[in-house]
Design an enzyme around this catalytic site. Structure first.
Site, PDB file in Angstrom:
ATOM      1  N   ASP A 156       0.552  -1.417  -0.080  1.00 54.43           N
ATOM      2  CA  ASP A 156       0.526  -0.503   0.145  1.00 54.43           C
ATOM      3  C   ASP A 156       0.732   0.876   0.149  1.00 54.43           C
ATOM      4  O   ASP A 156       1.792   1.372   0.182  1.00 54.43           O
ATOM      5  CB  ASP A 156      -0.922   0.270   1.350  1.00 54.43           C
ATOM      6  CG  ASP A 156      -2.644  -0.088   0.780  1.00 54.43           C
ATOM      7  OD1 ASP A 156      -2.754   1.243  -0.164  1.00 54.43           O
ATOM      8  OD2 ASP A 156      -2.815  -0.358   1.558  1.00 54.43           O
ATOM      9  N   TRP A 198      -3.944   3.177  -6.019  1.00 52.45           N
ATOM     10  CA  TRP A 198      -5.385   3.162  -5.831  1.00 52.45           C
ATOM     11  C   TRP A 198      -6.054   4.421  -7.214  1.00 52.45           C
ATOM     12  O   TRP A 198      -6.455   4.642  -7.457  1.00 52.45           O
ATOM     13  CB  TRP A 198      -5.917   5.020  -4.621  1.00 52.45           C
ATOM     14  CG  TRP A 198      -5.555   3.813  -3.347  1.00 52.45           C
ATOM     15  CD1 TRP A 198      -5.518   2.775  -2.928  1.00 52.45           C
ATOM     16  CD2 TRP A 198      -3.875   4.374  -2.284  1.00 52.45           C
ATOM     17  NE1 TRP A 198      -4.945   2.915  -1.797  1.00 52.45           N
ATOM     18  CE2 TRP A 198      -3.676   3.821  -1.330  1.00 52.45           C
ATOM     19  CE3 TRP A 198      -3.833   5.649  -2.614  1.00 52.45           C
ATOM     20  CZ2 TRP A 198      -3.233   4.435   0.025  1.00 52.45           C
ATOM     21  CZ3 TRP A 198      -2.486   6.087  -1.271  1.00 52.45           C
ATOM     22  CH2 TRP A 198      -2.832   5.564  -0.475  1.00 52.45           C
ATOM     23  N   ASP A 217     -10.954   2.771  -3.095  1.00 57.96           N
ATOM     24  CA  ASP A 217     -11.271   1.582  -2.673  1.00 57.96           C
ATOM     25  C   ASP A 217     -12.334   0.877  -2.985  1.00 57.96           C
ATOM     26  O   ASP A 217     -13.407   2.157  -2.610  1.00 57.96           O
ATOM     27  CB  ASP A 217     -11.102   1.337  -1.367  1.00 57.96           C
ATOM     28  CG  ASP A 217     -10.044   1.434  -0.020  1.00 57.96           C
ATOM     29  OD1 ASP A 217      -8.351   1.356  -1.175  1.00 57.96           O
ATOM     30  OD2 ASP A 217      -9.403   1.220   0.635  1.00 57.96           O
TER      31      ASP A 217
HETATM   32  C1  GLA Z   1      -5.948   0.716   1.517  1.00 61.66           C
HETATM   33  C2  GLA Z   1      -5.873  -0.247   0.511  1.00 61.66           C
HETATM   34  C3  GLA Z   1      -7.732  -1.647   1.084  1.00 61.66           C
HETATM   35  C4  GLA Z   1      -6.747  -1.930   2.663  1.00 61.66           C
HETATM   36  C5  GLA Z   1      -6.590  -0.463   2.920  1.00 61.66           C
HETATM   37  C6  GLA Z   1      -5.811  -1.555   4.789  1.00 61.66           C
HETATM   38  O1  GLA Z   1      -7.180   1.829   1.863  1.00 61.66           O
HETATM   39  O2  GLA Z   1      -6.573   0.564  -0.649  1.00 61.66           O
HETATM   40  O3  GLA Z   1      -7.288  -2.155   0.061  1.00 61.66           O
HETATM   41  O4  GLA Z   1      -5.638  -2.421   1.913  1.00 61.66           O
HETATM   42  O5  GLA Z   1      -5.024   0.065   2.772  1.00 61.66           O
HETATM   43  O6  GLA Z   1      -5.845  -0.644   5.875  1.00 61.66           O
END
Ligand code: GLA
Length: 536
Positions: A156, A198, A217
């Protein structure tokens, strides 16, 4: 001093495989995040692994059990990673062993910066501070892969972005993910590397990772699935066998309608996304379980050609996506008719639009049903609101593709991290007047800010007319390059930004695959709608 996580010797590995180019079909498995957030434990993860086997999901092809955020428990005085004292008091090795004993693979999660998303966003404040890979990359990679034996990592970026990071660090994505990729390689283990930034980070990512998240997300709601699809319809040129656009973990079997679940799963399959189940596998509603075990859709996702379906047309509100399967350039293709709108649609799709002709066998991949063969040249179907039809077609004849939409072309400098106007990089824009609803805009000014169709197929080669449909309110020039050689210099002017006009030139194609590239290294280019090639 090590606390919870005990390092239990090195796992011998003779493999020197390149860690980030596994050249495998999209990953299939389960991830803890969508349902359980940070509330995970050893018992829960092991129970999900058992359920994957018991529910027949392993037999259907799912094999990764991925632990997401929530397992961290700070670092010890020597910098060693520890696990959460209540959720994972025994560390992670027992879980990896259990998962492996079931014939499954194990995945882990970290961050490219110092802190994880859980810590930055307040859900797991205390435990996720300082546990990211930044500053500990080599030791963490050895720990995860050589000591514990994990097979997958999702990395991430919450700790790398000043906006989300407690310490307000701002790290460079390319530098960070390339460095992590090298540390993964140094372990000598086969590790599938998923980048979670993202947004599509830039074309450099293809040298670094096996898959990369392209959007924010997902959450369990139709609008989330619809919007993620809208952000991926134009990314087909950025996916190839072994390198995938990741549309995020599945929300199938949670809260959406059966029709929406079908669209979600079916579109993830035809668009080559990793398939990571996000529900509680112990209690999956029967229709969702059946859907996620659908052998024919899974075969489509895992197809050896590895093409992401591309947008071939828009009919009313419905997008038509198509891809070759089984055998390239043959009469066998998979097609999706996707209806994101809130109204049902009656669609008549001329087979010619998807380069097929003659008597065509048609099989419904959702319902495993052969339908009446098409003999009049039109695929006719009713698509419910939010619904999708997905068919395997086998036609007597494969036609040469004539229309190449701009949204199926590659921009060498494409990226979604920085403002494309500030950085001057091209992007794809939804415009109702464009032929399939999308234009390529903001092109030119540098050699790399081009538009390139990399797979223009000509059976026999020869002379073609290339017609470029464009919009520009002023005279704008561009060069047409065919297979690396300059073919023409053209000027486009449609006198209004929302008006499209054709501009044409002759090109010579060779038999097989060709590349047609439009560029202007010094000045802005016109907006491009599509390219048509017509054999002379
Ligand atoms: C980000 C990621 C999610 C998940 C969360 C965990 O938002 O995009 O897919 O892994 O972190 O905190």
């Amino acid at each position: 001093m090590k606390k919870n996580l005990l390092t239990i010797g090195l796992i011998a590995s003779a493999s020197l495989a390149n860690a980030q180019n596994l050249n495998q079909p999209p990953v299939m498995g389960w991830s803890s995040w969508n349902t359980f957030d940070v509330h995970i434990s050893e018992e829960l993860i092991n129970g999900q692994a058992d359920a994957m086997v018991a529910q027949g999901l392993k037999d259907a092809g799912y094999n990764y059990i991925n632990i997401d955020d929530g397992y961290f428990g700070l670092r010890d005085d020597e910098g060693n990673l520890m696990t959460h004292p209540f959720r994972f008091p025994n560390g992670l090795r027992g879980i990896v062993d259990h998962v492996h004993s079931l014939g499954l693979k194990a995945g882990i999660y970290s961050d490219a910066g110092s802190n994880t998303c859980g810590s930055g966003q307040g859900t797991d404040d205390k435990w996720g501070m300082g546990v990211g890979l930044f500053g500990h990359e080599k030791m963490d990679c050895e720990f995860f892969f050589n000591d514990l034996g994990f097979d997958f990592i999702k990395v991430d970026f919450c700790g790398g972005q000043a906006l989300l990071d407690r310490a307000k660090t701002d790290l460079d994505e390319r530098q960070r993910y390339t460095s992590i990729s090298n540390s993964l390689k140094a372990t000598g283990k086969e590790v599938s590397f998923n980048v979670c930034r993202w947004a599509y980070p830039g074309t450099w990512i293809h040298d670094v990772a096996d898959s990369w998240r392209t959007t924010g997300d997902i959450w369990c709601d139709w609008t989330s699935v619809r919007d993620i699809l809208a952000e991926n319809l134009y990314l087909s040129a950025y996916s190839s066998y072994g390198h995938y656009n990741d549309m995020d973990m599945l929300e199938v079997g949670r809260n959406m309608s059966e029709i929406e679940d079908r669209t979600h799963f079916g579109m993830w399959c035809i668009m080559n996304s990793p398939l990571l189940i996000g529900c509680d596998m112990r209690t999956i509603p029967a229709p969702a379980l059946e859907l996620m075990k659908n052998k024919e859709l899974i075969a489509l996702n895992q197809d050896r050609l590895g093409e992401q379906a591309y947008v071939a047309a828009k009919i009313g509100d419905c997008f038509v996506l198509v891809r070759d399967i089984e055998q390239a350039q043959s009469g066998i293709r998979a097609v999706a008719i996707y209806n994101p709108s809130d109204d049902a649609a009656h669609v008549i799709l001329p087979l010619e639009t998807i380069d097929l002709a003659g008597k065509t066998a048609i099989r419904d991949l959702f319902d495993h049903k052969d339908l009446k063969a098409i003999t009049n040249g039109n695929l006719v179907c009713d698509v419910p609101a939010h619904g999708t039809m997905i068919y395997r077609l086998e036609a007597e004849k494969r036609l040469e593709r004539k229309v190449y939409e701009a949204e199926t072309a590659f921009i060498s400098d494409y990226q979604e991290l920085e403002n494309p106007y500030a950085r001057f990089s091209g992007f794809y824009e939804y415009k109702p007047f464009a032929s399939s609803g999308i234009l390529a805009v903001n092109l030119g000014r540098t050699e790399e800010n081009d538009l390139c169709w990399k797979r223009i197929y000509s059976k026999e080669g020869g002379e073609y007319t290339a017609i470029i449909y464009l919009s520009s309110k002023e005279d704008r020039n561009f060069t047409v390059e065919v297979n690396g050689k300059k073919a023409a210099r053209l000027t486009g002017n449609s006198s209004a930004w929302d008006r499209i006009v054709p501009v044409e030139t002759k090109v010579i194609l060779k038999p097989g695959l060709n590349e047609i590239r439009l560029y202007n290294a010094g000045e802005r280019m016109p907006n491009i709608d599509k390219l048509e090639i017509i054999k002379l």
